[in-house]
Design an enzyme around this catalytic site. Structure first.
Site, PDB file in Angstrom:
ATOM      1  N   ARG A   1      34.348  33.426  42.185  1.00  0.00           N
ATOM      2  CA  ARG A   1      35.557  33.238  42.994  1.00  0.00           C
ATOM      3  C   ARG A   1      35.254  33.477  44.470  1.00  0.00           C
ATOM      4  O   ARG A   1      35.757  32.774  45.327  1.00  0.00           O
ATOM      5  CB  ARG A   1      36.663  34.169  42.480  1.00  0.00           C
TER       6      ARG A   1
ATOM      7  N   HIS B   1      38.350  43.508  33.491  1.00  0.00           N
ATOM      8  CA  HIS B   1      37.816  42.492  34.407  1.00  0.00           C
ATOM      9  C   HIS B   1      38.513  41.195  34.068  1.00  0.00           C
ATOM     10  O   HIS B   1      38.610  40.815  32.901  1.00  0.00           O
ATOM     11  CB  HIS B   1      36.304  42.366  34.226  1.00  0.00           C
TER      12      HIS B   1
END
Lengths: 632, 243
Positions: free
Chosen positions: A268, A248
């Protein structure tokens, strides 16, 4: 000491989303089901999932459909996915999410009362059904309450809450027992008391999750020691795609005690941007050729996308996870990293403070409490962390059946669905879709049996001797071996791999295997963590060897497998699956190549030829042309 | 930093129990409260003493396992924070910190700071779920849930069942916990068929377990790590009276 013995139709190992959904299905089909889990019931790793469950309901953008979801999943996996699994997943995910609502779950709503859906990396449309940023928790709560509801029904009919579904919490399974080729039971122990357990069962569903604890920096919980992967291997089943591990891109890099803990991708998705030490939004420099047309090339366009997705392309911060992780890795290696060895993830200059607190409450709280960082006022520091393994037990797409009769697998422990890289949000939906299918598969298998397999007394005695061995040795401390394995995997078989480094890792793993055979955890059986780790080590070493061997064999870079010495993706390699097997004692691991079956005509014709030409061989493109011709 | 801890030690459920004083040195302000106890326990084990028993699991504030009364306040004085998410930077060097288990008759002490919270499980088993057939999966999609209802249900659903509300309540009432569960399902369409019977069954079970009544003191919501609002209790009472 007596071995506690139980009889069940189905034993589900693992109580996360896949395990619970499988158990519910088996019980609903009238099978007497046991759920065995390492931690307390309801504390499985699924609760940590934040983002949501991807399901093409089309609530936010009506353009979405299972076909678009299927395409995104295949693209994300770089076309290495088991396409039948990707198809079933895309088709059934909405039903599985709605079913949770029927059982009392609650997802965030749109203004007109439908289930709201959020954007996530690699998904063309807003697709993730979510509950703030604690979707996994809500999912487990709902599935758990479904179990409780079924238990009330059983009490009303049989006078016993546990007549048809019983939870064995804080128990570890160390061996699967067989009768000839078929599964006949499972052997383990209660962590709290050290009491040994044996289950007589014709069907076992593995739902044990991943392998992250073989790495130093990981977002995975302590339970993720590759138990299901190893149990399957030792029982004679095969693992596929083990070289593909997802790092990740955004884990916390500081403070040390929480290193690896996840910073959700929603940061994000909701507008957060990545910057290097020079303040540059570097992701624009890392848009790979295959994604050139789907991503914005300027900051202005990327920023407009958040409010107008129809007329703009998405910002490159939302590229698939492997791309973002590699980009961060490159920035840090080039000396443009943040003071604590990551890069900056900034949402503070992008959204008003109130909005951040409302949309990302857990993240705000996590940084404030753990790192004393106020994300509404300053950027976070993040870096790649070992997050998910795409590889796992090779199963039949429709039933979750492994090659060993009576063995089933679902969720992270199974392989194929995500190909070489998993899209965010596709995991929670994977658990539900294939958890249900594995539960149904196990129920169907039992109905087809003429007689119940029985485990021999010798196999139980062997499993017992193996489990008790570390207690009788005064050997090396198992923690030393574990730490060295973690360092080896992190440094030599991490995000970026090279042949000589992987070879070095394999030699190290070989030596560690010898050392692990001699580790001791003398003392009492009552809650003895050293003993638990000694047994888990076998699993971690076996799985690590599979990862390293497969990584050495695959001479290309694709998804969660990047080879510095073979940086390009190769269509010839796309046709090959690497299949790992092991001897029953785990001493020898083999890797074999197997051809990837061609995609069904109606599925492959969902793609444009120009896109496929980047992935497929000439020969396959000819097949594609024929399929398109026929579908006309 | 250095701290003086006064910790409740109780060997067995029947043991009388007492406060025991411990000095802990070199505590880093970045440690969590539980890490500080881990460090103390490590020392106790080395010295041949029995380590302090306490519940914990995820250490990220969502599992609801941890919980102790710190300086007289459930989960400590830091608002909206579970014990595991409480950090030592909130304490002053040289301070004395008292640590006690949840205290309420329906939560008997098992050992030291560990209490038996299975009374909560029994309240849930009395009705905290949807058991009627609420339609098939696509039906669930056909019934819109109003955004306001969803948000209110959402607030109630954040309850992690830690039991701080009971520990803080002068009456030892489990009203906030039970109300959160009743409100969460009672606001949703799929929870409607059993709304009345659920409220009745859960409140009756709560009384049966020996939890006290609610006098609207509000201590519960002040210590709730998830900030469950007091008006959920009003909602529960409305549903209960109607049933």
């Amino acid at each position: 000491m007596e071995i506690e013995r139980h009889q069940y139709d189905v034993v589900v190992i693992g109580a996360g989303g896949a395990g619970l959904r499988a158990a519910i299905e088996a019980r609903q089909q009238g099978k007497k089901t046991a759920i065995v889990c390492k931690s307390l019931f309801g504390k499985a790793h699924t609760v940590m999932a934040e983002g949501g469950a991807a399901a093409a309901m089309g609530n936010v953008n009506p353009g979405d459909s299972w076909k678009v979801h299927f395409r995104d999943t295949m693209r994300g996996g770089k076309f290495l996915n088991n396409w039948r699994m990707a198809e079933l997943h895309a088709q059934e995910a909405p039903d599985r999410v709605w079913e949770l609502e029927a059982w009392g779950a609650l997802f965030d709503r749109t203004k007109d009362g439908k289930i709201s859906q959020r954007n996530f990396g690699g998904h063309e449309y807003p697709r993730l059904a979510h509950v703030g940023d604690r979707t996994g928790l809500e999912m487990i709560r709902t599935l758990q309450q479904r179990v409780v509801a079924l238990q009330q029904e059983d009490f009303a009919v049989h006078g016993d809450y546990e007549a048809y579904i019983k939870v064995f919490a804080e128990c570890t399974i160390t061996r699967l027992l067989k009768d000839g080729d078929a599964i006949a039971g499972a052997f383990g122990y209660r962590r709290e008391t050290g009491q040994l357990l044996a289950f007589d069962t014709p069907a076992v569903v593995l739902a044990t999750g991943g392998i992250g604890k073989s790495y130093v920096v990981t977002s995975n919980s302590w339970e993720y020691t590759g138990d299901g992967h190893a149990l399957a291997l030792l029982a004679g089943a095969k693992l596929i795609n083990m070289e593909f591990i997802q790092f990740h891109p955004t884990g916390m890099v500081w403070p040390p005690s929480v290193r690896g803990i996840l910073v959700t991708e929603s940061v994000r998705g909701d507008g957060g941007v990545l910057r290097n030490a020079e303040g540059k939004r570097f992701m624009f420099d890392y848009i790979p050729e295959v994604f050139k047309h789907q991503y914005a090339t300027t900051e202005e366009e990327g920023d407009r996308w958040y409010t107008d997705q129809a007329n703009n392309r998405r910002p490159p911060e939302l590229l698939p996870r492997d791309e973002v992780a590699r980009a961060i890795n490159s920035e840090v290696k080039a000396g443009r990293g943040s003071p604590q060895g990551g890069v900056f993830l900034d949402v503070s200059t992008r959204l008003p403070a109130e909005e951040i607190r409302r949309r990302l409450p857990s993240m705000h709280h996590q940084f404030k409490e753990l790192a004393d960082v106020d994300i509404t006022a300053e950027p976070m520091q993040v870096g790649p962390t070992c997050h998910y393994i795409m590889g796992g037990v090779e199963v039949e797409a429709d039933t979750g059946a492994a090659s060993v009769p009576g063995l089933f697998a679902a969720g992270e422990v199974s392989g194929g669905m995500h190909g070489s890289n998993r899209l965010g949000g596709n995991s929670l939906s994977d658990l539900l879709v294939f958890g249900r299918r594995a539960g149904a598969g196990a129920a169907g298998y039992i109905d087809s049996l003429d007689r119940r397999p029985t485990a021999s007394a010798e196999s139980v005695a062997e499993a017992k001797a193996e489990a008790l061995a570390p207690l009788q040795r005064a050997g090396e401390n198992p923690y030393e071996v574990h730490h060295e394995l973690q360092r080896t995997m992190n440094e030599l078989v991490g995000i970026i791999r090279k042949a000589d480094e992987i070879t070095e890792a394999l030699e190290a793993v070989q030596k560690l295997k010898e050392r692990a055979a001699g580790v001791g955890a003398a003392g009492s059986r009552i809650y003895n963590p050293g003993w638990h780790l000694s047994l888990d080590l076998r699993n971690m070493l076996l799985v690590s060897e599979c990862v390293a061997r497969a990584a050495l064999t695959r001479q290309e870079s694709r998804g969660g497998h990047t080879r510095d010495d073979y940086p390009a993706m190769s269509p010839a390699w796309r046709r090959k699956l690497l299949v790992c097997g092991a001897s029953p004692d785990g001493s020898a691991v083999t890797v074999e190549e197997k051809a990837q079956p061609s995609m069904r005509g109606d599925l492959i014709s969902l793609f444009e030829r120009t896109e496929l030409s980047k992935y497929l061989t000439e020969e396959e493109l000819t097949e594609y042309d024929k399929a398109v011709e026929e579908s006309r | 930093m250095n701290l003086t801890l006064k910790v409740w030690r109780q060997k067995t459920p029947d043991d009388k129990g007492r406060m025991v004083k411990y000095l802990v040195q070199d505590v880093s302000p970045d440690m969590s409260f539980l890490e500080m106890l881990d460090v103390l326990n490590e020392r106790l084990i080395l010295e041949g003493d029995d380590p302090i028993a306490f519940d914990h699991d995820c250490r990220e504030g969502i599992c609801g396992m941890c919980g102790m009364v710190i300086n007289g306040v459930a989960h400590g004085e830091q608002r909206a924070t579970t014990t595991c998410q409480l950090h030592m930077r909130h304490f002053e060097d040289g301070a004395t910190v008292t640590i006690e288990p949840w205290r309420a008759a329906p939560f008997p002490v098992v050992k030291d700071l560990v209490v038996d919270r299975s009374a909560f499980d029994r309240i849930i088993q009395a009705g905290g779920f949807v058991s009627v057939p609420a339609g098939s999966a696509p039906d669930a999609h056909a019934v819109p849930v109003k955004k306001d209802d969803a948000d209110a249900a959402f607030d109630a659903a954040t309850c992690i069942g830690c039991g701080a509300c009971v520990a803080a309540c002068p009456n030892g009432s489990a009203s906030l916990f039970t109300a959160a569960k009743i409100t969460h399902l009672g606001l949703l369409p799929q929870g409607q068929p059993e709304r009345d019977s659920r409220a009745k069954a859960m409140v009756d079970q709560m009384d049966l377990e020996g939890f006290g009544g609610c006098t609207n003191t509000g201590e519960c919501t002040a210590v709730c790590p998830k900030g469950i609002p007091l008006d959920t209790i009003a909602q529960m009472n409305r549903d209960y009276l109607k049933a």
